[in-house]
Design a protein around this motif. Structure first.
Motif, mmCIF file in Angstrom:
data_model
loop_
_atom_site.group_PDB
_atom_site.id
_atom_site.type_symbol
_atom_site.label_atom_id
_atom_site.label_comp_id
_atom_site.label_asym_id
_atom_site.label_seq_id
_atom_site.Cartn_x
_atom_site.Cartn_y
_atom_site.Cartn_z
ATOM 1 N N VAL A 19 2.434 97.930 -59.221
ATOM 2 C CA VAL A 19 3.667 97.169 -59.382
ATOM 3 C C VAL A 19 4.090 97.282 -60.840
ATOM 4 C CG1 VAL A 19 4.801 94.954 -59.020
ATOM 5 C CG2 VAL A 19 2.811 95.566 -57.638
ATOM 6 N N VAL A 20 5.275 97.787 -61.084
ATOM 7 C CA VAL A 20 5.653 98.111 -62.455
ATOM 8 C C VAL A 20 6.234 96.928 -63.217
ATOM 9 C CG1 VAL A 20 7.979 98.955 -61.899
ATOM 10 C CG2 VAL A 20 6.784 99.864 -63.859
ATOM 11 N N SER A 21 6.936 96.007 -62.513
ATOM 12 C CA SER A 21 7.613 94.914 -63.209
ATOM 13 C C SER A 21 8.172 93.931 -62.199
ATOM 14 C CB SER A 21 8.766 95.470 -64.063
ATOM 15 O OG SER A 21 9.620 94.447 -64.528
ATOM 16 N N ILE A 22 8.307 92.679 -62.600
ATOM 17 C CA ILE A 22 9.006 91.704 -61.758
ATOM 18 C C ILE A 22 10.473 92.101 -61.610
ATOM 19 C CG2 ILE A 22 9.699 90.134 -63.633
ATOM 20 C CD1 ILE A 22 8.978 87.794 -61.742
ATOM 21 N N PHE A 23 10.976 92.915 -62.549
ATOM 22 C CA PHE A 23 12.354 93.390 -62.508
ATOM 23 C C PHE A 23 12.576 94.494 -61.473
ATOM 24 C CE2 PHE A 23 14.518 92.417 -66.881
ATOM 25 C CZ PHE A 23 14.494 91.072 -66.570
ATOM 26 N N ARG A 83 12.975 88.824 -70.578
ATOM 27 C CA ARG A 83 13.774 87.596 -70.637
ATOM 28 C C ARG A 83 14.940 87.751 -71.612
ATOM 29 N NH1 ARG A 83 12.311 81.216 -70.979
ATOM 30 N NH2 ARG A 83 14.360 80.545 -71.707
ATOM 31 N N VAL A 84 14.674 88.302 -72.770
ATOM 32 C CA VAL A 84 15.730 88.492 -73.773
ATOM 33 C C VAL A 84 16.824 89.396 -73.212
ATOM 34 C CG1 VAL A 84 16.252 89.521 -76.018
ATOM 35 C CG2 VAL A 84 14.238 88.052 -75.753
ATOM 36 N N TRP A 85 16.430 90.470 -72.532
ATOM 37 C CA TRP A 85 17.412 91.388 -71.953
ATOM 38 C C TRP A 85 18.248 90.680 -70.889
ATOM 39 C CZ3 TRP A 85 18.559 93.270 -67.104
ATOM 40 C CH2 TRP A 85 19.393 94.404 -67.051
ATOM 41 N N LEU A 86 17.593 89.901 -70.017
ATOM 42 C CA LEU A 86 18.300 89.207 -68.945
ATOM 43 C C LEU A 86 19.282 88.181 -69.503
ATOM 44 C CD1 LEU A 86 18.246 89.327 -65.826
ATOM 45 C CD2 LEU A 86 16.658 87.389 -65.861
ATOM 46 N N GLN A 87 18.859 87.462 -70.529
ATOM 47 C CA GLN A 87 19.751 86.490 -71.163
ATOM 48 C C GLN A 87 20.984 87.167 -71.745
ATOM 49 O OE1 GLN A 87 16.655 84.514 -73.680
ATOM 50 N NE2 GLN A 87 17.800 82.644 -73.224
ATOM 51 N N ASP A 88 20.787 88.338 -72.313
ATOM 52 C CA ASP A 88 21.890 89.054 -72.955
ATOM 53 C C ASP A 88 22.850 89.653 -71.929
ATOM 54 O OD1 ASP A 88 23.239 90.334 -75.249
ATOM 55 O OD2 ASP A 88 22.476 92.185 -74.344
ATOM 56 N N TYR A 92 24.950 84.022 -67.127
ATOM 57 C CA TYR A 92 25.025 82.914 -66.182
ATOM 58 C C TYR A 92 23.653 82.341 -65.849
ATOM 59 C CZ TYR A 92 24.580 87.251 -63.522
ATOM 60 O OH TYR A 92 24.207 88.500 -63.086
ATOM 61 N N PHE A 93 22.572 82.987 -66.298
ATOM 62 C CA PHE A 93 21.247 82.408 -66.074
ATOM 63 C C PHE A 93 20.989 81.323 -67.113
ATOM 64 C CE2 PHE A 93 20.210 86.589 -63.974
ATOM 65 C CZ PHE A 93 20.020 86.040 -62.712
ATOM 66 N N LYS A 94 20.627 80.125 -66.635
ATOM 67 C CA LYS A 94 20.428 78.985 -67.515
ATOM 68 C C LYS A 94 19.016 78.981 -68.097
ATOM 69 C CE LYS A 94 23.670 76.087 -64.888
ATOM 70 N NZ LYS A 94 23.850 74.793 -64.180
ATOM 71 N N PRO A 95 18.850 78.411 -69.294
ATOM 72 C CA PRO A 95 17.525 78.375 -69.922
ATOM 73 C C PRO A 95 16.449 77.736 -69.038
ATOM 74 C CG PRO A 95 19.200 77.783 -71.523
ATOM 75 C CD PRO A 95 19.900 77.892 -70.205
ATOM 76 N N ALA A 96 16.795 76.669 -68.323
ATOM 77 C CA ALA A 96 15.796 76.001 -67.478
ATOM 78 C C ALA A 96 15.308 76.929 -66.371
ATOM 79 C CB ALA A 96 16.380 74.730 -66.872
ATOM 80 N N TYR A 97 16.230 77.697 -65.799
ATOM 81 C CA TYR A 97 15.812 78.657 -64.772
ATOM 82 C C TYR A 97 14.970 79.772 -65.378
ATOM 83 C CZ TYR A 97 15.748 82.672 -61.750
ATOM 84 O OH TYR A 97 15.310 83.757 -61.033
ATOM 85 N N LEU A 98 15.362 80.284 -66.533
ATOM 86 C CA LEU A 98 14.602 81.360 -67.163
ATOM 87 C C LEU A 98 13.197 80.886 -67.553
ATOM 88 C CD1 LEU A 98 17.400 83.011 -69.325
ATOM 89 C CD2 LEU A 98 16.358 83.908 -67.236
ATOM 90 N N ASP A 99 13.086 79.620 -67.942
ATOM 91 C CA ASP A 99 11.747 79.048 -68.181
ATOM 92 C C ASP A 99 10.927 79.092 -66.903
ATOM 93 O OD1 ASP A 99 12.365 78.499 -70.823
ATOM 94 O OD2 ASP A 99 12.830 76.378 -70.459
ATOM 95 N N TYR A 100 11.560 78.692 -65.799
ATOM 96 C CA TYR A 100 10.853 78.735 -64.510
ATOM 97 C C TYR A 100 10.460 80.163 -64.157
ATOM 98 C CZ TYR A 100 9.913 78.852 -59.571
ATOM 99 O OH TYR A 100 9.307 79.107 -58.363
#
Length: 423
Positions: A19-23, A83-88, A92-100
């Motif tokens: 499995v290469v990545s959760i992405f 995470r940094v890439w997804l945020q950038d 629309y992804f909120k910090p609380a969700y990204l923490d989860y």
């Protein structure tokens, strides 16, 4: 998911599955998970696997290896760079969700896999797969489960193929689409032959785009890992699963409208592409009132006759006094070059903007080695759908009767409720 296999190794069986990545999944699984995080964090669900080709069997070895591969998912997690890439890229992804999401771990014990041997050959048979647990957790299993099963099938059941010409084939296909002025995205993760295949295809498409004058015709990919790897647009919004879950929890009353409004409240205009066919397009249009039709920018056609879709959508918008030329359609059902070209020409005549989400034709189009690369090596026709939520059965009607999903009695009940022909 990858096999550490170079394209020169014919079947990939020699190497270990990894499995290469959760992405390595489709973006819509994360947008769905955030919506569940916001609205239904405690809902419990069952996902069920369906193999639409009833006469095609799996080998026992394939299913044994599939079970083994699932254990590797437990070690996968979102990295800080991801995470940094997804945020950038997806604001629309909120910090609380990204923490989860960063704390999220796959739980292989949520998956049950049962090999059902054939009466003719105990080493061949069908398979029953279910995922059970919190919707919030199990939502991420669907795409990697399907991709993993496909890869195991073409390693251990059907090995009459190799990677010969895959990158070149993808370049040719992409060039043909660009020449025909068909805007397209790659949607092939779920039913790809392997990770290696999808990566080769992506390289081929990028090569075609770089050589073509109309570079904007290739819009991106639904695969988050490959979008990050190759610096591409990442594509995806809403799934049938969202409508199915919301509908079952609300006893199918105002299902489409409720699902759309919850999504809009969370994402605003950022992700305003909607499927129409969960309970059939005609039922959807009953709840797609002026406010919603104005708000949502794009309709996605995913079942039924695609040639009737644009004219019907045009009429729907005109009935609401909305300029359909400001809207768009994404076609995504079993596309190849011929279908895409014909639909593109139809939409151009109508004045409708359109694009194409293309999957299996790009990432699982192979020829059998033993036929001298003349005979088609068939892709698997598999799905994993939401089966129940909080004990309530979920169904998908679609615009194609053969694609109905769910317990037959509940399908019939929902069709009666929505006044859809039960035949």
């Amino acid at each position: 998911m990858t096999s550490n296999t170079s394209a020169s190794i014919p079947d990939g069986v020699q190497s270990e599955f990894k499995v290469v990545s959760i992405f390595d999944t489709d973006l819509y699984k994360f947008t769905m998970q955030q919506a569940i995080f916001e609205y239904y964090p405690n809902a419990k669900v069952v996902y069920r696997f369906t193999h639409r080709d009833k006469h095609r069997q799996f080998s026992r070895a394939c299913i044994d290896k599939f079970r083994e591969a699932l254990n590797g998912f437990a070690d996968v997690q979102l990295t800080q760079d991801e995470r940094v890439w997804l945020q950038d890229k997806c604001k629309y992804f909120k910090p609380a969700y990204l923490d989860y999401l960063q704390s999220y771990r796959f739980k292989p014990d949520q998956i049950s896999v049962t090999f059902l041997p054939s009466s003719d050959d105990p080493d061949m048979g069908s398979v029953k797969i279910e995922a059970k647990g919190l919707w919030l957790e199990t939502v991420l299993w669907e795409v990697p489960l399907m991709a993993c099963l496909c890869e195991m099938y073409f390693r251990y059941t059907d090995q009459d193929w190799d990677y010969t010409g895959q990158e070149e084939q993808a370049t040719h296909k992409a060039t043909s689409l660009l020449d025909a002025r068909c805007t397209f995205s790659e949607f092939g993760t779920r039913r790809r032959r392997s990770f290696v295949t999808q990566d080769l295809v992506m390289r081929g498409i990028i090569k075609a785009r770089e050589a073509h004058e109309w570079k904007e015709g290739f819009f991106g990919t639904s695969n988050v890992y490959l979008a990050m790897r190759y610096n591409l647009n990442v594509i995806g919004t809403i799934a049938h699963e969202w409508f199915m879950g919301v509908a079952a929890l609300g006893d199918y009353k105002d299902a489409a409208g409720t699902a759309l409004d919850l999504w809009s409240n969370l994402y605003g205009d950022s992700l305003s592409v909607t499927l129409t066919d969960t309970f059939s397009t005609e039922v959807f249009y009953r709840e797609f009132d002026n406010k919603r039709a104005n708000q949502w920018k794009v309709l996605r056609q995913d079942s039924g006759d695609p040639k009737v879709f644009a004219p019907r959508a045009k009429r729907m918008y005109e009935e609401r006094g909305i300029d359909y030329k400001q809207k768009a359609i994404i076609f995504s059902d079993g596309l190849d070059f011929k279908k895409a070209k014909e639909l593109n020409e139809q939409c151009q005549l109508l004045g409708f903007k359109c694009s194409f989400g293309i999957g299996t034709w790009l990432t699982n189009d192979f020829k059998k080695k033993n036929s001298g690369y003349e005979e088609q090596s068939k892709a698997l026709n598999i799905v994993i759908k939401l089966g129940s939520i909080d004990g309530k059965e979920c169904v998908k009607i679609s615009d194609e009767i053969t694609k109905n999903t769910g317990v037959p009695e509940v399908v019939a009940k929902v069709k009666e409720m929505y006044q859809i022909s039960v035949s």
